[in-house]
Design an enzyme around this catalytic site. Sequence first.
Site, PDB file in Angstrom:
ATOM      1  N   LYS A  91       0.835  -1.207   0.000  1.00  0.00           N
ATOM      2  CA  LYS A  91       0.000   0.000   0.000  1.00  0.00           C
ATOM      3  C   LYS A  91       0.870   1.258   0.000  1.00  0.00           C
ATOM      4  O   LYS A  91       0.576   2.231  -0.698  1.00  0.00           O
ATOM      5  CB  LYS A  91      -0.955  -0.022   1.210  1.00  0.00           C
ATOM      6  CG  LYS A  91      -2.043  -1.080   1.069  1.00  0.00           C
ATOM      7  CD  LYS A  91      -2.804  -1.392   2.357  1.00  0.00           C
ATOM      8  CE  LYS A  91      -3.725  -2.603   2.138  1.00  0.00           C
ATOM      9  NZ  LYS A  91      -4.472  -3.012   3.347  1.00  0.00           N
ATOM     10  N   GLN A 106      -4.977  -1.738   9.493  1.00  0.00           N
ATOM     11  CA  GLN A 106      -4.865  -3.065   8.876  1.00  0.00           C
ATOM     12  C   GLN A 106      -5.472  -4.140   9.773  1.00  0.00           C
ATOM     13  O   GLN A 106      -5.190  -4.200  10.975  1.00  0.00           O
ATOM     14  CB  GLN A 106      -3.389  -3.379   8.586  1.00  0.00           C
ATOM     15  CG  GLN A 106      -3.166  -4.675   7.833  1.00  0.00           C
ATOM     16  CD  GLN A 106      -3.725  -4.674   6.411  1.00  0.00           C
ATOM     17  OE1 GLN A 106      -3.750  -3.647   5.736  1.00  0.00           O
ATOM     18  NE2 GLN A 106      -4.174  -5.827   5.950  1.00  0.00           N
ATOM     19  N   ASP A 118     -11.462   2.420   3.933  1.00  0.00           N
ATOM     20  CA  ASP A 118     -11.698   0.970   3.933  1.00  0.00           C
ATOM     21  C   ASP A 118     -13.185   0.636   3.768  1.00  0.00           C
ATOM     22  O   ASP A 118     -13.536  -0.498   3.428  1.00  0.00           O
ATOM     23  CB  ASP A 118     -11.234   0.379   5.274  1.00  0.00           C
ATOM     24  CG  ASP A 118     -10.007  -0.506   5.144  1.00  0.00           C
ATOM     25  OD1 ASP A 118      -9.784  -1.041   4.042  1.00  0.00           O
ATOM     26  OD2 ASP A 118      -9.292  -0.662   6.138  1.00  0.00           O
TER      27      ASP A 118
HETATM   28  N1  GUN Z   1      -7.240  -7.192   5.861  1.00  0.00           N
HETATM   29  C1  GUN Z   1      -7.630  -7.929   4.795  1.00  0.00           C
HETATM   30  N2  GUN Z   1      -8.252  -7.135   3.898  1.00  0.00           N
HETATM   31  C2  GUN Z   1      -8.251  -5.895   4.404  1.00  0.00           C
HETATM   32  C3  GUN Z   1      -8.741  -4.636   3.938  1.00  0.00           C
HETATM   33  O1  GUN Z   1      -9.332  -4.500   2.869  1.00  0.00           O
HETATM   34  N3  GUN Z   1      -8.523  -3.581   4.770  1.00  0.00           N
HETATM   35  C4  GUN Z   1      -7.917  -3.693   5.963  1.00  0.00           C
HETATM   36  N4  GUN Z   1      -7.781  -2.596   6.713  1.00  0.00           N
HETATM   37  N5  GUN Z   1      -7.453  -4.828   6.421  1.00  0.00           N
HETATM   38  C5  GUN Z   1      -7.619  -5.923   5.651  1.00  0.00           C
END
Ligand code: GUN
Length: 293
Positions: A49, A93, A116
């Site tokens: 990211k 995350q 998100d």
């Molecule tokens: N863990 C797995 N997929 C995601 C996501 O799309 N966003 C976040 N914040 N954590 C994740």
Amino acid sequence: MELIDGNQIAADIIAELKASVAALPGRKPCIALVRVGEDPASISYVTKKQKTSAEIGIESRLILPPVTITQDALFALIDGLNTDPTVDGILVQSPLPKGMNEVAVFRRIAAHKDVDGFHVLNLGKLAQEDTTGFTACTPAGIMELLKRSGVKLAGKHVVVLGRSLIVGKPVALLAMARTEWANATVTVCHSQTANLPAITRQADVLIAAIGKAEFVTADMVKPGAVVIDVGMNRVPDASKKSGFRLTGDVHFPTVSPLCSKITPVPGGVGPMTVALLMTNTVKAHRQNSASAR
Ligand code: GUN
């Protein structure tokens, strides 16, 4: 059988975002990436990211609280980012350390910075088909992948395997929405579903998001189906330097010959999640600048 190239489609979206960010006057978009603890998969996702942000010209701010942080201290950290005018988007995350209430943490993020899409307001807007909200990145990425591969869902039977907040539930809502590329008939299956293979065999489009390595086998798939594999499972493999290999929720060797189209793992849905996170961050920057918060 045609492979859906998520790397290529994500690269196209990233190039489009890069051009639109370059044309922005003033402060560039900024995303805060919060990773609690040292989960190896989370480290790799957050690094991706960061790199993709840099490629587009989005600023990223990496925040790494220790695994011992209390939930109240994490709330305080989020509150600070919520009121920081130089931060457009906030991502915490998942998974969080055991004992933390993940949904409570997601709710703490201000809805207008919730790139998100897990906040109640954004999930509510998704149900109301209000496009001013943020859609969760993996579901949005799946819809974009289908659209850019020319798969129209109207009148089709989409079967979603899995009912998670992050994928199953929001992708079901998106697939049934009254939008040009959606309008599907949707069935959601999960661990309590009876006669699962009989249902998945009806799918024109099968979206596998259950987090079980190679769960979907050939007997569960209708010939000619489109299969979207959301799985990112690490299975031990002594022949790899890392000690593991990445596999999806679909048994690719036996299922792929049956499909009209299928996403590989890696290189399918994964890169799309990151691309759509960047799309949401640019949208947050645009909306937050317009309302001069
Ligand atoms: N863990 C797995 N997929 C995601 C996501 O799309 N966003 C976040 N914040 N954590 C994740």
